[in-house]
Scaffold this active site. Structure first.
Site, mmCIF file in Angstrom:
data_model
loop_
_atom_site.group_PDB
_atom_site.id
_atom_site.type_symbol
_atom_site.label_atom_id
_atom_site.label_comp_id
_atom_site.label_asym_id
_atom_site.label_seq_id
_atom_site.Cartn_x
_atom_site.Cartn_y
_atom_site.Cartn_z
ATOM 1 N N ASN A 155 -17.252 -9.771 45.763
ATOM 2 C CA ASN A 155 -18.050 -10.048 44.546
ATOM 3 C C ASN A 155 -17.692 -8.929 43.391
ATOM 4 O OD1 ASN A 155 -20.667 -10.523 43.079
ATOM 5 N ND2 ASN A 155 -20.966 -8.154 43.429
ATOM 6 N N ARG A 213 -26.122 -12.541 39.100
ATOM 7 C CA ARG A 213 -24.856 -13.088 39.327
ATOM 8 C C ARG A 213 -23.841 -12.435 38.574
ATOM 9 N NH1 ARG A 213 -28.037 -17.578 41.159
ATOM 10 N NH2 ARG A 213 -27.736 -17.746 43.277
ATOM 11 N N ASP A 222 -17.925 -6.276 38.242
ATOM 12 C CA ASP A 222 -18.326 -7.726 38.485
ATOM 13 C C ASP A 222 -17.251 -8.823 38.241
ATOM 14 O OD1 ASP A 222 -20.472 -9.061 40.172
ATOM 15 O OD2 ASP A 222 -20.736 -10.295 38.270
ATOM 16 N N ARG A 250 -17.653 -12.684 56.889
ATOM 17 C CA ARG A 250 -18.750 -12.310 56.274
ATOM 18 C C ARG A 250 -18.660 -12.294 54.576
ATOM 19 N NH1 ARG A 250 -20.862 -7.537 54.079
ATOM 20 N NH2 ARG A 250 -23.108 -7.114 54.288
ATOM 21 N N ASP A 252 -19.922 -10.653 51.677
ATOM 22 C CA ASP A 252 -20.508 -9.512 51.317
ATOM 23 C C ASP A 252 -21.169 -9.995 49.901
ATOM 24 O OD1 ASP A 252 -21.409 -6.553 51.483
ATOM 25 O OD2 ASP A 252 -20.188 -6.519 49.439
ATOM 26 N N HIS A 256 -24.874 -12.388 44.939
ATOM 27 C CA HIS A 256 -24.506 -12.019 43.603
ATOM 28 C C HIS A 256 -23.164 -12.716 42.882
ATOM 29 C CE1 HIS A 256 -27.254 -8.523 43.958
ATOM 30 N NE2 HIS A 256 -26.698 -8.599 45.111
ATOM 31 N N GLU A 288 -24.119 -12.990 53.006
ATOM 32 C CA GLU A 288 -24.923 -12.263 52.877
ATOM 33 C C GLU A 288 -25.864 -12.142 51.899
ATOM 34 O OE1 GLU A 288 -26.403 -7.506 52.002
ATOM 35 O OE2 GLU A 288 -24.480 -8.284 51.093
ATOM 36 N N ARG A 392 -25.868 -11.921 66.122
ATOM 37 C CA ARG A 392 -24.960 -10.759 65.971
ATOM 38 C C ARG A 392 -25.625 -9.382 66.444
ATOM 39 N NH1 ARG A 392 -23.405 -9.414 59.892
ATOM 40 N NH2 ARG A 392 -25.890 -8.542 59.935
HETATM 41 C C1 AAO Z 1 -22.424 3.399 46.187
HETATM 42 C C2 AAO Z 1 -23.710 4.200 45.645
HETATM 43 C C3 AAO Z 1 -24.647 3.945 44.382
HETATM 44 C C4 AAO Z 1 -23.605 3.789 43.449
HETATM 45 C C5 AAO Z 1 -22.497 2.717 43.821
HETATM 46 C C6 AAO Z 1 -21.226 2.409 42.714
HETATM 47 O O1 AAO Z 1 -24.569 4.377 46.738
HETATM 48 O O2 AAO Z 1 -25.504 4.813 44.187
HETATM 49 O O3 AAO Z 1 -24.236 3.074 42.037
HETATM 50 O O4 AAO Z 1 -21.754 3.057 45.056
HETATM 51 O O5 AAO Z 1 -20.834 3.824 42.536
HETATM 52 C C7 AAO Z 1 -22.880 -0.356 49.977
HETATM 53 C C8 AAO Z 1 -23.816 0.846 49.972
HETATM 54 C C9 AAO Z 1 -24.197 1.086 48.385
HETATM 55 C C10 AAO Z 1 -22.876 1.695 47.742
HETATM 56 C C11 AAO Z 1 -21.868 0.447 47.872
HETATM 57 C C12 AAO Z 1 -20.527 0.762 47.057
HETATM 58 O O6 AAO Z 1 -25.175 0.132 50.430
HETATM 59 O O7 AAO Z 1 -24.969 2.239 48.538
HETATM 60 O O8 AAO Z 1 -23.298 1.941 46.432
HETATM 61 O O9 AAO Z 1 -21.557 0.133 49.258
HETATM 62 O O10 AAO Z 1 -19.877 1.623 47.549
HETATM 63 C C13 AAO Z 1 -28.337 -5.287 47.345
HETATM 64 C C14 AAO Z 1 -27.232 -6.574 47.623
HETATM 65 C C15 AAO Z 1 -26.595 -6.499 48.883
HETATM 66 C C16 AAO Z 1 -26.185 -5.108 49.295
HETATM 67 C C17 AAO Z 1 -27.311 -4.086 49.330
HETATM 68 C C18 AAO Z 1 -26.802 -2.685 49.634
HETATM 69 O O11 AAO Z 1 -28.119 -7.676 47.279
HETATM 70 O O12 AAO Z 1 -25.508 -7.401 48.863
HETATM 71 O O13 AAO Z 1 -27.883 -4.164 47.969
HETATM 72 N N1 AAO Z 1 -25.508 -5.213 50.392
HETATM 73 C C19 AAO Z 1 -24.006 -5.295 50.767
HETATM 74 C C20 AAO Z 1 -23.219 -4.588 51.732
HETATM 75 C C21 AAO Z 1 -23.504 -3.115 51.618
HETATM 76 C C22 AAO Z 1 -22.613 -2.852 50.165
HETATM 77 C C23 AAO Z 1 -22.511 -3.951 49.076
HETATM 78 C C24 AAO Z 1 -23.379 -5.050 49.324
HETATM 79 C C25 AAO Z 1 -21.737 -3.559 48.008
HETATM 80 O O14 AAO Z 1 -23.939 -4.687 52.980
HETATM 81 O O15 AAO Z 1 -23.160 -2.045 52.477
HETATM 82 O O16 AAO Z 1 -23.174 -1.395 49.416
HETATM 83 O O17 AAO Z 1 -20.526 -4.105 48.215
HETATM 84 C C26 AAO Z 1 -33.508 -5.719 47.111
HETATM 85 C C27 AAO Z 1 -32.817 -7.053 46.817
HETATM 86 C C28 AAO Z 1 -31.397 -6.751 47.466
HETATM 87 C C29 AAO Z 1 -30.765 -5.504 47.101
HETATM 88 C C30 AAO Z 1 -31.631 -4.459 47.531
HETATM 89 C C31 AAO Z 1 -30.860 -3.066 47.560
HETATM 90 O O18 AAO Z 1 -33.955 -5.445 48.276
HETATM 91 O O19 AAO Z 1 -33.345 -7.923 47.268
HETATM 92 O O20 AAO Z 1 -30.586 -8.055 47.299
HETATM 93 O O21 AAO Z 1 -29.505 -5.610 48.044
HETATM 94 O O22 AAO Z 1 -32.897 -4.395 46.680
HETATM 95 O O23 AAO Z 1 -30.703 -2.987 46.166
HETATM 96 C C32 AAO Z 1 -37.720 -4.402 49.774
HETATM 97 C C33 AAO Z 1 -37.572 -5.953 48.909
HETATM 98 C C34 AAO Z 1 -36.344 -6.255 49.105
HETATM 99 C C35 AAO Z 1 -35.310 -5.238 48.243
HETATM 100 C C36 AAO Z 1 -35.643 -3.937 49.019
HETATM 101 C C37 AAO Z 1 -35.098 -2.864 48.303
HETATM 102 O O24 AAO Z 1 -37.525 -4.366 51.227
HETATM 103 O O25 AAO Z 1 -38.564 -6.935 49.648
HETATM 104 O O26 AAO Z 1 -35.894 -7.437 48.404
HETATM 105 O O27 AAO Z 1 -36.910 -3.824 49.151
HETATM 106 O O28 AAO Z 1 -35.626 -2.671 47.057
#
Ligand code: AAO
Length: 552
Positions: A155, A213, A222, A250, A252, A256, A288, A392
């Protein structure tokens, strides 16, 4: 059009073909003189004759392997060893590995696990190992029938604030501010900055599907997957992995990426390597997408590309096992689509993942993890016994948790590593558990046994559901297996119909079958198929599972 769900497998000496869960057996009871090798050969010939191959929805037509394990942050040399010494003998279908491509090295905080989600190039070079080590792992795992699924970070590239230099883990140059990644190459034209309409350039509102997106996820630059050259570069990366022998991906942060763009990219992706896979086999795809309802982007938009992560699964099952909000295990009688989850044949399911076990992504407090082993084992066992979804298993490492005001301040801590940042080997203790702070949930006897259980009962419907209207429940798998849980505060003692052939069975949770003995509890199934189950409410593992291959 969606492929039919079919399967060909050996079951107790019969060759069986099942389609849409209806099973027909032929070549009944081959004589014992037909060796396992002969049977495998016959099966392969039949598969080739029918022209049956893998699809984006089925990971593995090998009949007896139904679950993948995420060996989070493992080194390739350790994954290769694990395939040979543990995963193949115990019937695991495959491994999800951490992103294998070059990422930004982050020193502040010190080498967080999440640096691997900030790509710099598509060179196969990471903390888990080199390209040669990756190739060796894929070959050795495929050779023992355990397949490798790559976490594809397509992404975005690294954080827009990452500066410039040669900070890729293999020294590739980049300039994040200029959107310049010459080792791919990508330049500023390949990113969405021009079309993102938010003030910050980041995703600000998840109710707007366009910014989800077209804008940056947490500041990560992005990629514009609508552009032909970006699509081709991503497909080239995936094809490189497929040539090596990888079995699927998978995707990732698929939420988005526009689903159409994923579709075009996948149309450029080759069939699997015929050294190990039947000609014409497609990679297994799981995307994902976090869809808990209430946001603009829906999982169903992605079904045409492959399976999708079902995040409601772990949240809801965790809530039930915690007995929160009045939930009880008896409610699980209707577990599946009617719990507002996607169709079973589209779902990849898990109790926790690498994000929500430490408060990232989505999930919240109900998510069960290895930190709460008693309920965790019950949740994993329920998942593996229940037919819903493709399963999984998570395999984690320990980190020093520091929870303050509900947030873990150490949620960033990377895998067990040496002072120079290299990842520590996964040591195996004499009792089969892991050392060096690797948790290895997949090696816990109860979880390993349930992976085997799922392989044995696969394709069977749930039969003979029983519950006490509270937290004692039991169900059968149409005469192939039977499982009983006691998550109540009182002891359980009940006689239940199991549909299993009469005999003495070994409970595979308290022990296993060892020759003509059980190392744990025995269960006696009477001539009419009933058995008495007794589970103390204080038992360390308050559940019992038996199956046809654990009969003495
Ligand atoms: C790091 C730092 C950040 C910094 C960034 C850039 O932590 O502070 O801004 O670098 O410098 C992983 C880490 C991140 C890390 C990133 C890059 O988790 O912390 O950022 O590597 O190093 C969204 C996405 C989803 C993503 C998830 C983490 O939609 O795709 O965030 N997961 C994947 C991987 C993950 C990875 C990445 C993507 C990036 O599995 O390991 O990040 O490659 C809502 C939305 C979700 C959203 C969440 C979190 O969820 O629906 O789509 O996920 O927010 O933002 C309730 C709601 C629920 C909501 C949730 C949280 O449960 O019902 O909908 O609350 O608010």
């Amino acid at each position: 059009m969606l492929p039919l769900k079919w399967e060909l497998r050996w079951a107790s000496g019969n060759l069986c073909f099942s389609i849409q869960q209806k099973c027909k057996c032929f070549l009944r009871k081959l004589p014992p003189c037909v060796s396992d090798n002969m049977k495998s050969l016959l099966l392969l010939l039949l598969l080739a004759a029918f022209g049956l191959a893998w699809s984006p929805y089925s990971s593995n037509p090998r009949p007896l392997r139904t679950s993948v394990v995420h060996l989070f942050e493992w080194r390739w040399v350790d994954v290769a060893l694990e395939c040979e010494r543990y995963l193949a003998p115990n019937g695991f279908a495959g491994v999800q590995v951490s992103p294998p491509n070059e990422n930004l090295v982050i020193l502040n905080p010190w080498r967080p696990w999440w640096e691997r989600y900030q790509p710099i190039s598509y060179k196969l070079c990471s903390r888990s190992g080199s390209e040669n080590e990756f190739r060796d792992m894929v070959t050795r795992c495929n050779n023992v029938g355990v397949h490798i699924y790559v976490d594809a970070v397509i992404n975005h590239m690294c954080s827009s604030g990452a500066g410039s230099g040669s900070g890729g883990i293999c020294g590739s140059f980049f300039n994040a501010g200029m959107r310049d990644f010459p080792a791919v190459p990508y330049s500023s034209f390949d990113f969405n900055d021009r079309i993102c309409k938010t003030a910050s350039g980041d995703i600000e509102n998840y109710s707007d599907p366009i910014q989800v997106r077209n804008c940056r996820l947490s500041g990560l630059v992005d990629l514009a997957q609508g552009r032909e050259d970006v699509r081709s570069k991503i497909a080239e990366y995936m094809n490189h992995l497929i040539d090596i022998g990888v079995a699927g991906f998978r995707i990732d942060a698929a939420k988005h990426i526009w689903p159409e763009d994923i579709n075009v990219i996948l149309s450029k992706v080759n069939n699997l390597n015929t050294r190990w896979f039947i000609k014409g086999s497609r990679p297994f795809i799981y995307q994902e997408v976090i869809d808990l309802g209430g946001e603009a982007v829906q999982s169903s938009e992605y079904f045409r590309n492959g399976r999708v992560t079902e995040f409601k699964y772990g949240i809801q099952l965790g809530t039930v096992l915690h007995k929160w909000n009045g939930a009880k295990m008896a409610d699980l009688k209707s577990w599946g689509e009617s719990w507002n989850m996607m169709p079973s044949d589209k779902a990849i399911v898990f109790i926790d993942n690498h994000d929500n076990q430490r408060g990232h992504g989505a999930g919240g407090a109900s998510i069960l993890t290895f930190w709460n082993p008693r309920l965790y084992k019950m949740a994993v066992a329920f998942m593996l016994a229940h037919p819903y979804g493709f399963t999984r298993i998570m395999s984690s490492y320990r980190w020093p948790r520091d929870i303050q005001h509900g947030k873990d301040l150490n949620d960033w801590v990377g895998p067990p590593s040496n002072s120079d940042g290299t990842i520590k080997p996964v040591e195996i203790n004499p009792d089969g558990t892991c050392g060096n702070n690797w948790i290895c949930e997949h090696r816990w006897n109860q979880i390993r046994s349930m992976v085997v259980f799922r392989n044995i009962v696969y394709g069977q419907p749930i039969t003979d559901w029983w519950d006490n209207n509270n937290n004692q429940v039991a169900f059968g798998c149409n005469g192939k297996g039977f499982i009983v849980f006691n998550n109540d505060n009182r002891n359980l003692s009940v006689i239940l119909p199991t549909r299993l052939p009469a005999g003495v069975y070994c409970d595979v949770i308290s022990g296993q079958k060892d020759g003509s003995l059980c190392t744990g509890t025995q269960v006696h199934v009477a001539a009419n198929g009933t058995a008495r189950f007794q589970i103390n409410s204080q038992a360390e593992d308050p559940f019992i599972a038996i199956h046809v291959e654990a009969k003495l």
